[in-house]
Design an enzyme around this catalytic site. Structure first.
Site, PDB file in Angstrom:
ATOM      1  N   TRP A  59      45.698  32.566  35.409  1.00  0.00           N
ATOM      2  CA  TRP A  59      45.143  33.911  35.419  1.00  0.00           C
ATOM      3  C   TRP A  59      45.845  34.811  34.404  1.00  0.00           C
ATOM      4  O   TRP A  59      45.232  35.707  33.833  1.00  0.00           O
ATOM      5  CB  TRP A  59      45.196  34.509  36.827  1.00  0.00           C
ATOM      6  CG  TRP A  59      44.582  35.871  36.898  1.00  0.00           C
ATOM      7  CD1 TRP A  59      45.212  37.042  37.183  1.00  0.00           C
ATOM      8  CD2 TRP A  59      43.214  36.229  36.658  1.00  0.00           C
ATOM      9  NE1 TRP A  59      44.320  38.096  37.135  1.00  0.00           N
ATOM     10  CE2 TRP A  59      43.092  37.613  36.818  1.00  0.00           C
ATOM     11  CE3 TRP A  59      42.070  35.490  36.318  1.00  0.00           C
ATOM     12  CZ2 TRP A  59      41.881  38.292  36.655  1.00  0.00           C
ATOM     13  CZ3 TRP A  59      40.873  36.168  36.156  1.00  0.00           C
ATOM     14  CH2 TRP A  59      40.788  37.549  36.321  1.00  0.00           C
ATOM     15  N   TYR A  65      48.804  44.270  37.672  1.00  0.00           N
ATOM     16  CA  TYR A  65      47.550  43.804  38.261  1.00  0.00           C
ATOM     17  C   TYR A  65      47.673  43.728  39.785  1.00  0.00           C
ATOM     18  O   TYR A  65      46.809  44.205  40.526  1.00  0.00           O
ATOM     19  CB  TYR A  65      47.185  42.440  37.663  1.00  0.00           C
ATOM     20  CG  TYR A  65      45.918  41.836  38.226  1.00  0.00           C
ATOM     21  CD1 TYR A  65      44.676  42.400  37.963  1.00  0.00           C
ATOM     22  CD2 TYR A  65      45.976  40.694  39.014  1.00  0.00           C
ATOM     23  CE1 TYR A  65      43.515  41.839  38.482  1.00  0.00           C
ATOM     24  CE2 TYR A  65      44.820  40.130  39.531  1.00  0.00           C
ATOM     25  CZ  TYR A  65      43.595  40.702  39.266  1.00  0.00           C
ATOM     26  OH  TYR A  65      42.454  40.153  39.787  1.00  0.00           O
ATOM     27  N   GLU A 104      36.588  35.456  36.264  1.00  0.00           N
ATOM     28  CA  GLU A 104      36.987  34.363  37.165  1.00  0.00           C
ATOM     29  C   GLU A 104      36.429  33.035  36.669  1.00  0.00           C
ATOM     30  O   GLU A 104      37.107  32.006  36.739  1.00  0.00           O
ATOM     31  CB  GLU A 104      36.530  34.639  38.600  1.00  0.00           C
ATOM     32  CG  GLU A 104      37.226  35.796  39.285  1.00  0.00           C
ATOM     33  CD  GLU A 104      38.715  35.622  39.519  1.00  0.00           C
ATOM     34  OE1 GLU A 104      39.241  34.486  39.380  1.00  0.00           O
ATOM     35  OE2 GLU A 104      39.374  36.625  39.845  1.00  0.00           O
TER      36      GLU A 104
END
Length: 192
Positions: free
Chosen positions: A57, A27, A49
């Site tokens: 995350w 990522y 988000e």
């Protein structure tokens, strides 16, 4: 070099979090901080988000394929038609984060986004991108909230969007290349 950088097995210096797992490295290296445009693509990032709020995350990254399947690849036109049966389906899907407020916000936000002209969501979100600045020296120099993210969140709320506070807005800005918070010394090239 700073303690805020991690050297991977490949010898590349990454922002410290980018070296903590293979998912984070991919990522970090290929997506985070790179410009994203397109209403559906930005709707996906905005939605993820919001789902991340209060979680790590990495949880969202690992569930991202399931999120994409559950939310029709975040096609605004499709998600905007979701009804209570879809909410029930999503809440039963163990592959995603099952939080009713976040599910409802995603469906609501799709309806708000669907009412915008094509490209308008992209233009709206990118209108808050600040002027380019030097990369931060260390993580202590990376803000959680900025005046731009605060204004973005307020504007989105006025437009009817839900679950988008200033911190979520700033994370969106980082994730979609509106800001470049890769640290000095990180191998990822500065985007033009």
């Amino acid at each position: 070099m700073t303690d805020d950088l991690a050297i991977g097995d490949d010898g590349k210096a990454r922002c410290f979090w980018g070296g903590s797992s293979p998912e984070y490295a991919t990522y970090h290296d290929t997506e985070w901080g790179r410009p994203v445009r397109g209403d559906d693509a930005l709707f996906e990032r905005l939605t993820l988000e919001a789902f991340q709020s209060g979680l790590s995350w990495i949880t969202i990254l690992r569930k991202r394929p399931a999120f994409r399947a559950a939310f029709d690849d975040f096609a605004i036109a499709k998600v905007a038609t979701y009804d209570e049966s879809d909410a029930t389906r999503l809440m039963a899907d163990a592959g995603i984060v099952r939080n009713r407020m976040k599910v409802d916000a995603a469906m609501h936000n799709a309806r708000v986004a669907a009412d915008l002209a094509p490209g308008e969501l992209t233009e709206l979100l990118w209108s808050f991108a600040p002027a380019k600045r030097p990369r931060p020296a260390g993580m202590k120099d990376v803000p959680a909230v900025t005046p731009e993210s605060t204004t973005m969140a307020k504007t989105l709320k006025k437009r009817g969007f839900k679950f988008v506070g200033p911190t979520t807005a700033y994370a969106l800005m980082q994730a979609t290349g509106m800001v470049d918070d890769h640290l000095i010394g990180c191998w990822v090239p500065v985007m033009g």
